[in-house]
Design an enzyme around this catalytic site. Structure first.
Site, PDB file in Angstrom:
ATOM      1  N   ASN A  45      80.046  58.784 116.593  1.00 40.11           N
ATOM      2  CA  ASN A  45      79.727  58.888 118.011  1.00 40.11           C
ATOM      3  C   ASN A  45      79.228  57.548 118.542  1.00 40.11           C
ATOM      4  O   ASN A  45      78.596  56.759 117.820  1.00 40.11           O
ATOM      5  CB  ASN A  45      78.733  60.025 118.300  1.00 40.11           C
ATOM      6  CG  ASN A  45      77.425  59.929 117.554  1.00 40.11           C
ATOM      7  OD1 ASN A  45      77.375  59.454 116.427  1.00 40.11           O
ATOM      8  ND2 ASN A  45      76.352  60.385 118.188  1.00 40.11           N
ATOM      9  N   GLU A  47      77.240  56.319 121.927  1.00 36.98           N
ATOM     10  CA  GLU A  47      76.555  56.722 123.154  1.00 36.98           C
ATOM     11  C   GLU A  47      76.574  55.607 124.195  1.00 36.98           C
ATOM     12  O   GLU A  47      76.906  54.459 123.893  1.00 36.98           O
ATOM     13  CB  GLU A  47      75.103  57.121 122.825  1.00 36.98           C
ATOM     14  CG  GLU A  47      75.027  58.391 121.998  1.00 36.98           C
ATOM     15  CD  GLU A  47      73.605  58.862 121.744  1.00 36.98           C
ATOM     16  OE1 GLU A  47      73.460  60.003 121.290  1.00 36.98           O
ATOM     17  OE2 GLU A  47      72.645  58.103 121.997  1.00 36.98           O
ATOM     18  N   CYS A  56      82.139  61.342 121.465  1.00 38.89           N
ATOM     19  CA  CYS A  56      81.813  62.057 120.230  1.00 38.89           C
ATOM     20  C   CYS A  56      82.600  61.480 119.050  1.00 38.89           C
ATOM     21  O   CYS A  56      83.670  60.880 119.223  1.00 38.89           O
ATOM     22  CB  CYS A  56      82.161  63.528 120.355  1.00 38.89           C
ATOM     23  SG  CYS A  56      81.213  64.451 121.570  1.00 38.89           S
ATOM     24  N   GLU A  58      84.331  63.050 116.800  1.00 40.06           N
ATOM     25  CA  GLU A  58      85.638  63.685 116.615  1.00 40.06           C
ATOM     26  C   GLU A  58      86.686  63.037 117.512  1.00 40.06           C
ATOM     27  O   GLU A  58      87.794  62.721 117.075  1.00 40.06           O
ATOM     28  CB  GLU A  58      85.554  65.184 116.939  1.00 40.06           C
ATOM     29  CG  GLU A  58      84.570  65.958 116.084  1.00 40.06           C
ATOM     30  CD  GLU A  58      83.182  66.059 116.721  1.00 40.06           C
ATOM     31  OE1 GLU A  58      82.664  65.036 117.249  1.00 40.06           O
ATOM     32  OE2 GLU A  58      82.613  67.159 116.695  1.00 40.06           O
ATOM     33  N   CYS A  94      85.452  68.475 122.265  1.00 41.95           N
ATOM     34  CA  CYS A  94      86.139  68.065 121.029  1.00 41.95           C
ATOM     35  C   CYS A  94      87.014  69.194 120.486  1.00 41.95           C
ATOM     36  O   CYS A  94      88.077  68.932 119.923  1.00 41.95           O
ATOM     37  CB  CYS A  94      85.133  67.602 119.986  1.00 41.95           C
ATOM     38  SG  CYS A  94      84.401  66.010 120.421  1.00 41.95           S
TER      39      CYS A  94
HETATM   40 ZN   LIG Z   1      82.265  66.478 120.956  1.00 41.69          ZN
END
Ligand SMILES: [Zn+2]
Length: 133
Positions: A45, A47, A56, A58, A94
């Protein structure tokens, strides 16, 4: 997907979670995708100060896979790991991203450190959005 394969993929997710850029939530996540040729692609991830722009793990891993020229038909599984929680399931966005590529993709989450739980994305998002062309 047997348990050992799932745990190996989770280990890859665990390693990449340590690279996460999560200065705001401190909630680090790693994801690892397994392909039919046994290759893997990872993502963590990332941010952003504008929280809604956060990416994210994924979706980062899936984007990286596509950027590397991987075929969506070759995706077998995605493992997701966070040191911050047990059973780190993918968020709703996701799930939709994973479902975009195949309803058969297996989603693996860690349970209590030494156990892997295996679902299909269809288990987690049975009525995903798609464009009926
Ligand atoms: Zn996610």
């Amino acid at each position: 997907m047997d348990k050992n394969q799932a745990l190996t993929l989770l280990e890859h997710a665990k390693q990449v979670a340590s690279n996460a850029y999560a200065p705001y939530s401190k909630f680090k996540v790693g994801a690892s995708i397994l392909f039919k040729d046994n290759s893997t692609v990872q993502g963590c991830n990332v941010e952003n100060a504008s929280y809604g722009l956060t990416l994210c793990a994924e979706r980062n891993a899936l984007s990286t896979a596509i950027s590397f020229g991987k075929n969506k038909e070759d995706i077998l599984a995605i493992a997701i790991y966070s040191p911050n929680t047990n059973k780190c399931f993918p968020c709703g966005a996701c799930r939709q991203w994973i479902a975009e590529f195949s309803q058969d993709i297996q989603v693996i989450v860690e349970n209590n450190g030494d156990n892997a739980l295996i679902y299909t994305i269809n288990d987690l998002l049975p009525y995903f959005f798609y464009l009926d062309k």
